[in-house]
Design a protein around this motif. Sequence first.
Motif, PDB file in Angstrom:
ATOM      1  N   ARG A  11       0.715  -1.585   0.028  1.00  0.00           N
ATOM      2  CA  ARG A  11      -0.037  -0.108   0.008  1.00  0.00           C
ATOM      3  C   ARG A  11       0.883   1.305   0.093  1.00  0.00           C
ATOM      4  NH1 ARG A  11      -1.627  -2.913   4.016  1.00  0.00           N
ATOM      5  NH2 ARG A  11      -1.230  -1.254   5.681  1.00  0.00           N
ATOM      6  N   LEU A  12       0.772   1.982  -0.830  1.00  0.00           N
ATOM      7  CA  LEU A  12       1.337   3.218  -1.093  1.00  0.00           C
ATOM      8  C   LEU A  12       0.539   4.464  -1.158  1.00  0.00           C
ATOM      9  CD1 LEU A  12       4.658   3.717  -3.012  1.00  0.00           C
ATOM     10  CD2 LEU A  12       2.650   5.561  -3.580  1.00  0.00           C
ATOM     11  N   LEU A  13       0.819   5.583  -0.277  1.00  0.00           N
ATOM     12  CA  LEU A  13       0.021   6.601  -0.402  1.00  0.00           C
ATOM     13  C   LEU A  13       0.906   7.742  -1.302  1.00  0.00           C
ATOM     14  CD1 LEU A  13      -2.092   8.856   0.775  1.00  0.00           C
ATOM     15  CD2 LEU A  13      -0.449   9.279   2.610  1.00  0.00           C
ATOM     16  N   LEU A  14       0.252   8.270  -2.214  1.00  0.00           N
ATOM     17  CA  LEU A  14       0.937   9.124  -3.217  1.00  0.00           C
ATOM     18  C   LEU A  14       0.120  10.598  -3.031  1.00  0.00           C
ATOM     19  CD1 LEU A  14       2.668  10.064  -5.444  1.00  0.00           C
ATOM     20  CD2 LEU A  14       0.971   9.277  -6.933  1.00  0.00           C
ATOM     21  N   VAL A  15       0.948  11.615  -2.504  1.00  0.00           N
ATOM     22  CA  VAL A  15       0.268  12.946  -2.173  1.00  0.00           C
ATOM     23  C   VAL A  15       0.736  13.801  -3.273  1.00  0.00           C
ATOM     24  CG1 VAL A  15      -0.228  14.640  -0.518  1.00  0.00           C
ATOM     25  CG2 VAL A  15       0.171  12.394   0.311  1.00  0.00           C
ATOM     26  N   GLU A  16      -0.091  14.121  -4.129  1.00  0.00           N
ATOM     27  CA  GLU A  16       0.366  14.893  -5.269  1.00  0.00           C
ATOM     28  C   GLU A  16      -0.847  15.766  -5.640  1.00  0.00           C
ATOM     29  OE1 GLU A  16       1.934  17.062  -8.036  1.00  0.00           O
ATOM     30  OE2 GLU A  16       3.375  15.455  -7.420  1.00  0.00           O
ATOM     31  N   ASP A  17      -0.633  17.189  -5.886  1.00  0.00           N
ATOM     32  CA  ASP A  17      -1.835  18.049  -6.138  1.00  0.00           C
ATOM     33  C   ASP A  17      -1.926  18.157  -7.788  1.00  0.00           C
ATOM     34  OD1 ASP A  17       0.673  19.621  -6.104  1.00  0.00           O
ATOM     35  OD2 ASP A  17      -0.773  21.554  -5.436  1.00  0.00           O
ATOM     36  N   ASP A  18      -0.816  17.759  -8.426  1.00  0.00           N
ATOM     37  CA  ASP A  18      -1.034  18.097  -9.870  1.00  0.00           C
ATOM     38  C   ASP A  18      -1.745  16.553 -10.487  1.00  0.00           C
ATOM     39  OD1 ASP A  18      -0.337  17.445 -12.677  1.00  0.00           O
ATOM     40  OD2 ASP A  18       1.192  18.777 -12.645  1.00  0.00           O
ATOM     41  N   LEU A  19      -2.944  16.774 -10.750  1.00  0.00           N
ATOM     42  CA  LEU A  19      -3.750  15.694 -11.229  1.00  0.00           C
ATOM     43  C   LEU A  19      -3.424  14.831 -12.133  1.00  0.00           C
ATOM     44  CD1 LEU A  19      -7.434  17.401 -11.066  1.00  0.00           C
ATOM     45  CD2 LEU A  19      -6.194  16.004  -9.363  1.00  0.00           C
ATOM     46  N   ASN A  62       4.885  20.771  -1.748  1.00  0.00           N
ATOM     47  CA  ASN A  62       3.744  21.869  -1.737  1.00  0.00           C
ATOM     48  C   ASN A  62       2.633  21.480  -2.412  1.00  0.00           C
ATOM     49  OD1 ASN A  62       2.587  24.442  -2.007  1.00  0.00           O
ATOM     50  ND2 ASN A  62       3.597  24.985  -3.788  1.00  0.00           N
ATOM     51  N   ILE A  63       1.563  21.362  -1.394  1.00  0.00           N
ATOM     52  CA  ILE A  63      -0.154  20.723  -1.922  1.00  0.00           C
ATOM     53  C   ILE A  63      -0.849  21.924  -1.832  1.00  0.00           C
ATOM     54  CG2 ILE A  63      -1.606  19.067  -1.357  1.00  0.00           C
ATOM     55  CD1 ILE A  63       0.980  17.775  -2.356  1.00  0.00           C
ATOM     56  N   GLN A  64      -1.131  22.411  -3.060  1.00  0.00           N
ATOM     57  CA  GLN A  64      -2.174  23.442  -3.140  1.00  0.00           C
ATOM     58  C   GLN A  64      -1.732  24.612  -2.102  1.00  0.00           C
ATOM     59  OE1 GLN A  64      -6.125  21.985  -2.751  1.00  0.00           O
ATOM     60  NE2 GLN A  64      -6.215  20.521  -4.417  1.00  0.00           N
ATOM     61  N   ASP A  65      -0.775  24.925  -2.243  1.00  0.00           N
ATOM     62  CA  ASP A  65       0.186  25.952  -1.487  1.00  0.00           C
ATOM     63  C   ASP A  65       0.198  25.911  -0.145  1.00  0.00           C
ATOM     64  OD1 ASP A  65       0.501  27.886  -3.740  1.00  0.00           O
ATOM     65  OD2 ASP A  65      -1.731  28.446  -3.774  1.00  0.00           O
ATOM     66  N   GLU A  66       0.032  24.650   0.385  1.00  0.00           N
ATOM     67  CA  GLU A  66       0.207  24.055   1.696  1.00  0.00           C
ATOM     68  C   GLU A  66       1.245  23.060   1.773  1.00  0.00           C
ATOM     69  OE1 GLU A  66      -2.688  22.364   5.258  1.00  0.00           O
ATOM     70  OE2 GLU A  66      -3.457  22.444   3.328  1.00  0.00           O
ATOM     71  N   ALA A  67       2.003  23.434   2.889  1.00  0.00           N
ATOM     72  CA  ALA A  67       3.266  22.441   3.221  1.00  0.00           C
ATOM     73  C   ALA A  67       2.402  20.907   3.403  1.00  0.00           C
ATOM     74  CB  ALA A  67       4.059  22.788   4.113  1.00  0.00           C
ATOM     75  N   VAL A  68       3.356  20.013   3.058  1.00  0.00           N
ATOM     76  CA  VAL A  68       2.757  18.639   3.463  1.00  0.00           C
ATOM     77  C   VAL A  68       3.355  18.092   4.678  1.00  0.00           C
ATOM     78  CG1 VAL A  68       4.724  17.438   2.279  1.00  0.00           C
ATOM     79  CG2 VAL A  68       2.260  16.452   2.105  1.00  0.00           C
TER      80      VAL A  68
END
Length: 124
Positions: A11-19, A62-68
């Motif tokens: 299971r891998l979580l990918l946090v990326e805001d560029d769709l 940088n996720i939608q101008d918020e630090a991860v």
Amino acid sequence: MNDHARPANMRLLLVEDDLLLGEIVGELLEAQNYDVTRCITVRAALASIHEEPPQLAVLDINIQDEAVFPVADALADAGIPFLFASAAHGFSIPDRHSQRDLIQKPFLLGDLLLQLKRLGAANR
């Protein structure tokens, strides 16, 4: 019964805001037998960690101008290995996470896979 049955996908979580990038990287990782959960916000990533903790994670800084970093904190607190994959400039990684791997975007899929394999092996 087959003694050589393939183990369950990691299971891998990918946090990326560029769709588009998230879709491409997610599909490539799924083709490599990762069970990928994609999140495009810090809030969604934190909820995902709580609901079904991943075994590994890849975090854009940088996720939608918020630090991860709240996500990084939650993963670290749970002992879940992760790395940063980012092109972000102007963000300073907190000392707590300064020793984490960082892959600069754009990156080669092979480089990401090597890092994930190393993290996954260390997690077993």
